[in-house]
Design a protein around this motif. Structure first.
Motif, PDB file in Angstrom:
ATOM      1  N   TYR A 113       1.786  -3.394   6.282  1.00 44.29           N
ATOM      2  CA  TYR A 113       1.209  -2.050   6.383  1.00 44.29           C
ATOM      3  C   TYR A 113       2.250  -1.062   6.900  1.00 44.29           C
ATOM      4  CZ  TYR A 113      -1.605   1.709   8.421  1.00 44.29           C
ATOM      5  OH  TYR A 113      -2.112   2.922   8.775  1.00 44.29           O
ATOM      6  N   ILE A 114       2.948  -1.456   7.960  1.00 44.04           N
ATOM      7  CA  ILE A 114       3.873  -0.516   8.588  1.00 44.04           C
ATOM      8  C   ILE A 114       5.088  -0.256   7.698  1.00 44.04           C
ATOM      9  CG2 ILE A 114       5.445  -0.250  10.554  1.00 44.04           C
ATOM     10  CD1 ILE A 114       3.238  -1.651  12.210  1.00 44.04           C
ATOM     11  N   THR A 115       5.591  -1.309   7.067  1.00 47.60           N
ATOM     12  CA  THR A 115       6.763  -1.103   6.214  1.00 47.60           C
ATOM     13  C   THR A 115       6.369  -0.558   4.853  1.00 47.60           C
ATOM     14  OG1 THR A 115       6.615  -3.331   5.369  1.00 47.60           O
ATOM     15  CG2 THR A 115       8.053  -3.002   7.252  1.00 47.60           C
TER      16      THR A 115
ATOM     17  N   CYS B 285     -14.495  -8.565   0.050  1.00 44.54           N
ATOM     18  CA  CYS B 285     -13.898  -7.665   1.035  1.00 44.54           C
ATOM     19  C   CYS B 285     -12.480  -7.292   0.632  1.00 44.54           C
ATOM     20  CB  CYS B 285     -13.868  -8.315   2.413  1.00 44.54           C
ATOM     21  SG  CYS B 285     -15.464  -8.375   3.184  1.00 44.54           S
ATOM     22  N   SER B 286     -11.694  -8.290   0.240  1.00 41.81           N
ATOM     23  CA  SER B 286     -10.286  -7.971   0.008  1.00 41.81           C
ATOM     24  C   SER B 286     -10.081  -7.226  -1.302  1.00 41.81           C
ATOM     25  CB  SER B 286      -9.430  -9.231   0.070  1.00 41.81           C
ATOM     26  OG  SER B 286      -9.754 -10.091  -0.980  1.00 41.81           O
ATOM     27  N   GLU B 287     -10.979  -7.408  -2.295  1.00 42.86           N
ATOM     28  CA  GLU B 287     -10.749  -6.753  -3.577  1.00 42.86           C
ATOM     29  C   GLU B 287     -11.582  -5.483  -3.761  1.00 42.86           C
ATOM     30  OE1 GLU B 287      -9.114  -8.326  -6.553  1.00 42.86           O
ATOM     31  OE2 GLU B 287      -8.194  -9.792  -5.218  1.00 42.86           O
ATOM     32  N   PHE B 292     -11.582   1.186   0.143  1.00 43.58           N
ATOM     33  CA  PHE B 292     -11.509   2.578   0.574  1.00 43.58           C
ATOM     34  C   PHE B 292     -10.505   2.754   1.708  1.00 43.58           C
ATOM     35  CE2 PHE B 292     -14.486   0.720   3.516  1.00 43.58           C
ATOM     36  CZ  PHE B 292     -14.251   1.385   4.699  1.00 43.58           C
ATOM     37  N   LEU B 293     -10.216   1.663   2.438  1.00 49.68           N
ATOM     38  CA  LEU B 293      -9.269   1.764   3.544  1.00 49.68           C
ATOM     39  C   LEU B 293      -7.844   1.997   3.041  1.00 49.68           C
ATOM     40  CD1 LEU B 293     -10.549  -1.120   5.811  1.00 49.68           C
ATOM     41  CD2 LEU B 293     -10.705   1.305   6.278  1.00 49.68           C
ATOM     42  N   ASP B 294      -7.613   1.632   1.791  1.00 50.27           N
ATOM     43  CA  ASP B 294      -6.272   1.775   1.247  1.00 50.27           C
ATOM     44  C   ASP B 294      -5.985   3.169   0.712  1.00 50.27           C
ATOM     45  OD1 ASP B 294      -5.358  -0.618   1.892  1.00 50.27           O
ATOM     46  OD2 ASP B 294      -5.049  -1.348  -0.147  1.00 50.27           O
ATOM     47  N   ARG B 308      -3.944   4.204   4.638  1.00 52.15           N
ATOM     48  CA  ARG B 308      -3.010   4.210   3.516  1.00 52.15           C
ATOM     49  C   ARG B 308      -2.824   2.778   3.046  1.00 52.15           C
ATOM     50  NH1 ARG B 308       2.297   2.907   5.668  1.00 52.15           N
ATOM     51  NH2 ARG B 308       2.322   3.403   7.877  1.00 52.15           N
ATOM     52  N   SER B 309      -2.078   2.628   1.989  1.00 53.62           N
ATOM     53  CA  SER B 309      -1.935   1.322   1.354  1.00 53.62           C
ATOM     54  C   SER B 309      -1.603   0.227   2.374  1.00 53.62           C
ATOM     55  CB  SER B 309      -0.831   1.418   0.309  1.00 53.62           C
ATOM     56  OG  SER B 309      -0.642   0.173  -0.269  1.00 53.62           O
ATOM     57  N   GLY B 310      -2.375  -0.851   2.347  1.00 53.85           N
ATOM     58  CA  GLY B 310      -2.112  -1.969   3.237  1.00 53.85           C
ATOM     59  C   GLY B 310      -3.020  -2.019   4.444  1.00 53.85           C
ATOM     60  N   PHE B 311      -3.700  -0.910   4.750  1.00 50.91           N
ATOM     61  CA  PHE B 311      -4.529  -0.883   5.955  1.00 50.91           C
ATOM     62  C   PHE B 311      -5.718  -1.834   5.832  1.00 50.91           C
ATOM     63  CE2 PHE B 311      -7.528   1.269   8.946  1.00 50.91           C
ATOM     64  CZ  PHE B 311      -6.793   0.990  10.079  1.00 50.91           C
TER      65      PHE B 311
END
Lengths: 294, 357
Positions: A113-115, B285-287, B292-294, B308-311
């Protein structure tokens, strides 16, 4: 001479990588010695240390960011132990191991996430990133420094464990958890101390390891982590000199295999070695003889 | 053991058929790329793999971390055997079309995937199953890594296509296929668990020494559990290969095994239905649900921080950690979700009420 000049670079790289594995392996072996836990998150702490240095150097000069990295990594190791392992002290061993896997998953995702999933360029650290020539081979200063620094740190650690009060407490807890608690040893403090030392050495190892590589990605630490664990098992889990010797053997053999042109199998070799050791001598080179309690 | 009533079995079968009909309905009405169908397909595949891992970790007490390796073996076996002959030249373009010069129907490929994975498990089990707890975990993890290195080795390229991907093998398009296949396999696993072998497995899990004293052949039963688990992991791997329509050795890392292990833990070690529920929750959950968190979101002029992406994955792993730490038994514990279970629960509640009144 021709043979030497051809193989010296691999040998040097092997010794260097071995030293870096040794620094990680000590963290594994100490935690296993006391908690009987394979700390799967240790490899990720190693990666995070690399990332912390990268982010620290973007805003701070190196002479502040290196100590900062060491402190932050130690804090991370301490927090992980307090948050994820301490609540499970009386749970079955499998639960703690699953928790360790969970922490590893969390740290990897956090790093991702951070990177933003991009490879982060590792800063060039003056002096240790310089190149020098050893005999017929040219290499980075870090290659030469690593084994020396590793040995100094290991000797210091052995002194700490052998001759100080906290070291004595560590040995007592590793030997018998319950009895040492009855004797008035603060077991939780000792365990935290173990994680602090382990994380500190992992942070040092991380600086030395990543200095050889251009960049860090969130999963960079997984492989060295697993290999360091193999080194710890090979040397006899719970034994610090064993872990160091095991790490050097693995580092050197791995690079010799790369030198022979079998790069695909350098990882596989490590695990093959692990399985052979577990079958032939499960206690490793210097491990204590385990008595099976029924 | 309590006998299950016939009426309960009938109700369960009916429920299953209703579910099947519902999936058929969704499959017909929704567009093929709809996220719900993706979740259903992947959820079925992961259910099968999670149940197979649960058989080993939850029912036999063997802490193995080699599942991704066996999935990879299954997926590769399926792909190698079923790529149509005419497509082989283009798939194995660097290896002169490979050495396999025939192809088999997909169902033969599926069964072969399981059998090859089981054979590998038998061979690996010979040395490895003598180890215990964490040593077994590390050794199986190591074997999975060795396998991955072998499958990417160029000298085996005529068979495995080196580190290039295998593709153009038959795949499925409807959601019903993975659902039926996975539930068939899980049904077989449930039958095994309820048989005398299954009871022997559980005896080994609870106390090896006592089990041995009762006349259970430890080595034989451990090996059997390991092979059966790998067989179904292999079939699951083949299904995953079909779902992805291409397969490569690189993603079958230890991270994949960890994910499956976490699914098993979320569902409850020792609960088949728990593993299935866990798989669908995990995949959904993951897909889907946490997607919306991403995405960066603004409510009015306020930009929601952190998104943002990855959250999504961070939140997700925090939830997993909370489950691991505070709900160690998972969703189902070691109980099963069943019609009779629900009825017992309801009647007990009623009785309690009456007793209280």
């Amino acid at each position: 001479m021709d043979f030497l000049s051809k193989n010296l670079p691999y040998l040097l790289a092997g010794i260097s990588v071995g030293g870096q594995y040794a620094l990680i392996a000590i963290g594994y072996t100490m935690v296993y010695g006391i908690l009987r836990l394979i700390n799967f998150a240790h490899g990720d702490i190693f990666t995070v240390a690399g990332l912390i240095l990268i982010y620290a150097t973007t805003i701070l000069p190196l002479y502040i960011s290196i100590p900062l990295t060491l402190v932050a990594t130690v804090a991370l190791g301490y927090i992980v132990e307090r948050a994820a392992y301490k609540p499970l002290r009386n749970a079955p061993r499998m639960s703690v191991m699953i928790s360790a896997i969970g922490v590893s998953y969390l740290l990897q995702n956090l790093a991702l996430y951070i990177t933003g999933g991009l490879a982060q360029t590792y800063p060039a650290i003056p002096f240790i990133s310089n190149t020098i020539s050893v005999g017929p081979a040219t290499t980075k200063v870090v290659t030469v420094i690593t084994p020396i620094l590793t040995i100094i740190l290991v000797i210091a650690l052995m002194q700490l464990i052998g001759h100080t009060k906290i070291g004595m407490a560590m040995r007592a807890v590793a030997n018998d958890f319950e009895t040492s608690r009855l004797m008035g040893i603060k077991v939780d403090t000792v365990i935290s101390m173990t994680f602090i030392i382990g994380s500190f050495l992992a942070a040092v190892g991380s600086i030395l390891y990543f200095a050889n590589y251009p960049s860090v990605i969130p999963t960079s630490g997984a492989m060295p982590g697993l290999k360091a664990f193999v080194a710890a098992v090979f040397g006899g889990i719970g034994s610090i000199p064993g872990a160091v010797i095991g790490a050097f053997i693995i580092g050197i053999s791995e690079n010799i295999i790369k030198g022979l042109g079998w790069t695909t199998f350098s990882d596989a070799f490590t695990f093959a070695l692990l399985i052979i050791v577990l079958l032939v001598k499960p206690t490793g080179l210097f491990g204590e003889k385990a008595t099976d309690k029924v | 053991m309590k006998k299950t009533r016939t009426s309960d079995i009938v109700i369960s079968v009916c429920l299953y058929l209703v579910l099947l009909g519902f999936i058929l309905f969704l499959d017909r009405t929704l567009p093929a790329t709809d996220i719900a169908l993706t979740v259903l397909k992947k959820g079925c595949i992961y259910s099968l793999v999670a149940v197979s891992m649960n058989l080993l970790n939850g029912f036999t007490g063997l802490f193995s971390l080699g599942q991704a390796g066996f999935m990879m073996i299954g997926g590769y076996t399926y792909a190698i055997l079923t790529i149509p002959v005419e497509a082989r030249d283009s798939v194995y373009q660097y290896f002169n079309g490979g050495i396999v010069r025939f192809s088999v129907p997909f169902w033969v490929g599926l069964i072969a995937a399981g059998i090859v994975a089981a054979i590998f498990a038998w061979l690996i089990g010979l040395p490895v199953l003598r180890l215990k707890s964490d040593y077994l975990a590390i050794a199986t993890l190591g074997f999975a890594e060795i396998m991955r290195a072998f499958f990417q080795w160029d000298s085996l390229g005529v068979l495995t296509n080196g580190s290039n991907m295998l593709r153009k093998y038959p795949a499925f398009r409807s959601t019903v296929f993975p659902f039926v296949t996975a539930s068939l396999c899980i049904g077989i696993i449930v039958l095994i668990i309820n048989s005398s072998y299954g009871r022997a497995f559980r005896a080994i899990r609870d106390d090896e020494i006592a089990a041995e004293a009762m006349g259970i052949n430890l080595a034989k039963h451990k090996r059997m559990s390991f092979c059966i688990s790998s067989f179904f992991a292999g079939v699951g791997g083949a299904l995953l290969a079909m779902y992805q329509t291409s397969i490569q050795a690189a993603p079958f890392k230890s991270a994949m095994t960890y994910e499956i292990l976490l699914i098993v833990v979320i569902g409850g070690l020792g609960s088949v239905t728990g593993s299935c529920i866990g798989s669908f929750l995990f995949i959904a959950c993951s897909e889907w649900w946490l997607r919306f968190l991403d995405a960066e979101t603004t409510i009015g002029t306020f930009r929601v921080p952190l998104l943002r992406s990855g959250f999504r994955k961070v939140v997700f792993s925090v939830i997993i950690m909370l489950i691991v730490l505070f709900a160690q038994k998972g969703i189902m514990g070691n109980k099963e979700f069943s019609v009779s279970g629900i009825r017992d629960w309801l009647t007990k509640k009623k009785q309690k009420k009456e007793a209280g009144a």
